[in-house]
Design a protein around this motif. Structure first.
Motif, short mmCIF file in Angstrom:
data_model
loop_
_atom_site.label_atom_id
_atom_site.label_comp_id
_atom_site.label_asym_id
_atom_site.label_seq_id
_atom_site.Cartn_x
_atom_site.Cartn_y
_atom_site.Cartn_z
N LEU A 218 0.84 -1.20 0.00
CA LEU A 218 0.00 0.00 0.00
C LEU A 218 0.88 1.25 0.00
CD1 LEU A 218 -2.90 1.19 0.26
CD2 LEU A 218 -2.53 1.21 2.73
N GLU A 219 0.66 2.13 -0.96
CA GLU A 219 1.40 3.39 -1.03
C GLU A 219 0.60 4.54 -0.43
OE1 GLU A 219 4.25 4.40 -4.34
OE2 GLU A 219 2.58 5.73 -4.87
N SER A 220 -0.71 4.56 -0.66
CA SER A 220 -1.53 5.61 -0.08
C SER A 220 -2.99 5.16 -0.05
CB SER A 220 -1.42 6.92 -0.88
OG SER A 220 -1.99 6.79 -2.16
N ARG A 221 -3.72 5.73 0.89
CA ARG A 221 -5.17 5.51 0.95
C ARG A 221 -5.83 6.81 1.37
NH1 ARG A 221 -6.05 0.60 3.72
NH2 ARG A 221 -6.41 -0.32 1.65
N HIS A 222 -6.77 7.27 0.56
CA HIS A 222 -7.50 8.50 0.84
C HIS A 222 -9.00 8.23 0.74
CE1 HIS A 222 -3.51 10.11 -0.37
NE2 HIS A 222 -3.76 10.96 0.62
N ALA A 223 -9.78 9.16 1.24
CA ALA A 223 -11.23 9.00 1.24
C ALA A 223 -11.85 9.26 -0.13
CB ALA A 223 -11.87 9.94 2.27
N ASP A 224 -11.09 9.92 -1.02
CA ASP A 224 -11.62 10.26 -2.33
C ASP A 224 -10.46 10.57 -3.28
OD1 ASP A 224 -10.78 12.87 -1.60
OD2 ASP A 224 -12.75 13.31 -0.76
N TRP A 225 -10.82 11.01 -4.48
CA TRP A 225 -9.81 11.26 -5.51
C TRP A 225 -9.04 12.56 -5.29
CZ3 TRP A 225 -8.44 7.46 -8.65
CH2 TRP A 225 -9.34 6.40 -8.87
N VAL A 226 -9.53 13.44 -4.42
CA VAL A 226 -8.81 14.68 -4.13
C VAL A 226 -7.94 14.56 -2.89
CG1 VAL A 226 -10.49 16.14 -5.33
CG2 VAL A 226 -10.77 15.70 -2.88
N LYS A 227 -7.75 13.35 -2.41
CA LYS A 227 -6.84 13.02 -1.32
C LYS A 227 -7.30 13.53 0.05
CE LYS A 227 -2.69 12.75 -4.26
NZ LYS A 227 -1.28 13.15 -4.40
N SER A 228 -8.61 13.53 0.27
CA SER A 228 -9.11 13.82 1.62
C SER A 228 -8.67 12.70 2.56
CB SER A 228 -10.63 13.92 1.62
OG SER A 228 -11.07 14.93 0.75
N PRO A 229 -8.42 13.02 3.83
CA PRO A 229 -7.96 11.98 4.76
C PRO A 229 -8.99 10.85 4.89
CG PRO A 229 -7.62 14.17 5.68
CD PRO A 229 -8.43 14.36 4.44
N PHE A 230 -8.48 9.63 4.94
CA PHE A 230 -9.33 8.47 5.18
C PHE A 230 -9.47 8.28 6.68
CE2 PHE A 230 -9.79 3.83 5.82
CZ PHE A 230 -11.00 3.65 5.15
N THR A 231 -10.71 8.22 7.16
CA THR A 231 -10.98 8.09 8.58
C THR A 231 -11.96 6.95 8.83
OG1 THR A 231 -12.94 9.52 8.69
CG2 THR A 231 -10.77 10.60 8.74
N ALA A 232 -12.25 6.71 10.10
CA ALA A 232 -13.21 5.66 10.46
C ALA A 232 -14.61 5.98 9.95
CB ALA A 232 -13.23 5.48 11.97
N GLU A 233 -14.88 7.23 9.62
CA GLU A 233 -16.20 7.63 9.14
C GLU A 233 -16.29 7.67 7.61
OE1 GLU A 233 -18.47 7.81 11.43
OE2 GLU A 233 -16.87 7.49 12.91
N SER A 234 -15.19 7.43 6.91
CA SER A 234 -15.20 7.52 5.45
C SER A 234 -16.04 6.41 4.84
CB SER A 234 -13.77 7.43 4.90
OG SER A 234 -12.97 8.49 5.38
N PRO A 235 -16.96 6.74 3.93
CA PRO A 235 -17.80 5.71 3.32
C PRO A 235 -17.11 4.95 2.19
CG PRO A 235 -18.43 7.85 2.47
CD PRO A 235 -17.37 8.10 3.52
N SER A 236 -15.98 5.46 1.72
CA SER A 236 -15.27 4.81 0.63
C SER A 236 -13.80 5.21 0.68
CB SER A 236 -15.87 5.18 -0.72
OG SER A 236 -15.78 6.57 -0.94
N HIS A 237 -13.00 4.60 -0.19
CA HIS A 237 -11.58 4.95 -0.23
C HIS A 237 -11.02 4.73 -1.63
CE1 HIS A 237 -10.31 0.63 -0.10
NE2 HIS A 237 -11.39 0.50 0.65
N VAL A 238 -9.94 5.45 -1.91
CA VAL A 238 -9.13 5.24 -3.10
C VAL A 238 -7.77 4.76 -2.61
CG1 VAL A 238 -8.04 6.31 -5.11
CG2 VAL A 238 -10.36 7.00 -4.42
N SER A 239 -7.45 3.50 -2.91
CA SER A 239 -6.21 2.89 -2.43
C SER A 239 -5.25 2.70 -3.59
CB SER A 239 -6.50 1.55 -1.75
OG SER A 239 -7.29 1.74 -0.59
N VAL A 240 -4.02 3.15 -3.41
CA VAL A 240 -2.99 3.06 -4.44
C VAL A 240 -1.93 2.07 -3.97
CG1 VAL A 240 -1.24 4.32 -5.75
CG2 VAL A 240 -3.41 5.46 -5.14
N TYR A 241 -1.72 1.03 -4.75
CA TYR A 241 -0.72 0.00 -4.44
C TYR A 241 0.41 0.06 -5.45
CZ TYR A 241 -4.43 -1.96 -1.52
OH TYR A 241 -5.40 -2.13 -0.57
#
Length: 250
Positions: A218-241
């Motif tokens: 895993l290189e990065s994980r964000h809540a969306d395509w604009v790189k908002s922080p991923f948190t326990a409340e995030s309904p989705s994620h964009v994960s880059v491997y």
């Protein structure tokens, strides 16, 4: 793998929504920006390319895009926008089908990996991505987070959207990690149409283990395509491997 009857001529003809919903510029703009950046000027491969929602504007950005798609009906809609020379497409499933050549980026958006209904098939999808990538290449997945916390005690259904002309309901089989999305669309009077799609949901930590089995980290994980922080409340994620161990065959 057998084609899901969900993605037939009727579904394909109604799939594109003309700058609304997931086709809106607010959604597509950041998606295209991020993917073009990750492509680093190389060739990219979209698993489950569908009608070209992402591939067509990405190609217009100057990125060379190839696709894999199981549904001939969805490809037929794509061909109304781009010919085979512009966006080549190989008919087949994303877990096993091989496209010619190497790529700097493979991407799989809008929860589509969950259409593979077993853990083994989802792991095979990661391994297929690895087979297509150059060393150091990226695999990007956009995926929802299972909303099990919204399930009332003793119930197995969650309303995920409610509009005057549409109701969306997810029903969960938590024992087998499956969900079915029920899409009810209402017309005039008593007219209504129902579309169901079947999924195997994946927790982010499970997704990371699948990646590791295929030679990714895993290189990065964000809540969306604009790189908002991923948190326990995030309904989705964009994960880059990033691929760290090249799979040559198998």
């Amino acid at each position: 793998m057998k084609q899901d009857d969900t993605w037939n001529d009727e579904t394909a003809a109604a799939y594109d929504t003309e700058d609304a919903g997931m086709f809106s510029s607010d959604v597509l703009g950041p998606t295209i920006d991020r993917l073009a950046d990750l492509a680093r000027g190389g060739r990219v491969l979209e698993f489950a390319i569908g009608t070209g929602r992402v591939a067509v504007p990405l190609r217009a950005r100057g990125v060379a895009v190839t696709g894999i798609e199981m549904s001939p009906a969805m490809v037929a809609q794509l061909r109304r926008k781009a010919d085979e020379a512009t966006i080549p497409v190989i008919l087949g499933d994303m877990a096993t089908t091989r496209a010619p050549g190497d790529f700097t980026l493979v991407y799989l958006v809008y929860n589509t990996i969950s259409n593979l209904l077993t853990q083994a098939a989802q792991v095979a999808c990661f391994r297929n991505a690895a087979r297509h990538l150059k060393s150091g290449g990226h695999f990007v997945i956009e995926l929802g987070v299972p909303e099990l916390r919204k399930l009332p005690p003793g119930q197995d259904a969650v309303v995920f959207r409610s509009d005057p002309d549409y109701i969306g309901v997810d029903t969960y089989d938590v024992l087998n990690q499956h969900l079915t999305s029920h899409h009810f669309r209402f017309g005039a009077g008593r007219e209504a149409r129902l579309l169901r799609s079947h999924h195997r949901y994946i927790w982010p930590a499970e997704l990371d283990l699948m990646a590791e089995l295929a030679g990714f980290r895993l290189e990065s994980r964000h809540a969306d395509w604009v790189k908002s922080p991923f948190t326990a409340e995030s309904p989705s994620h964009v994960s880059v491997y990033r691929l760290t161990e090249r799979i040559v065959s198998g």
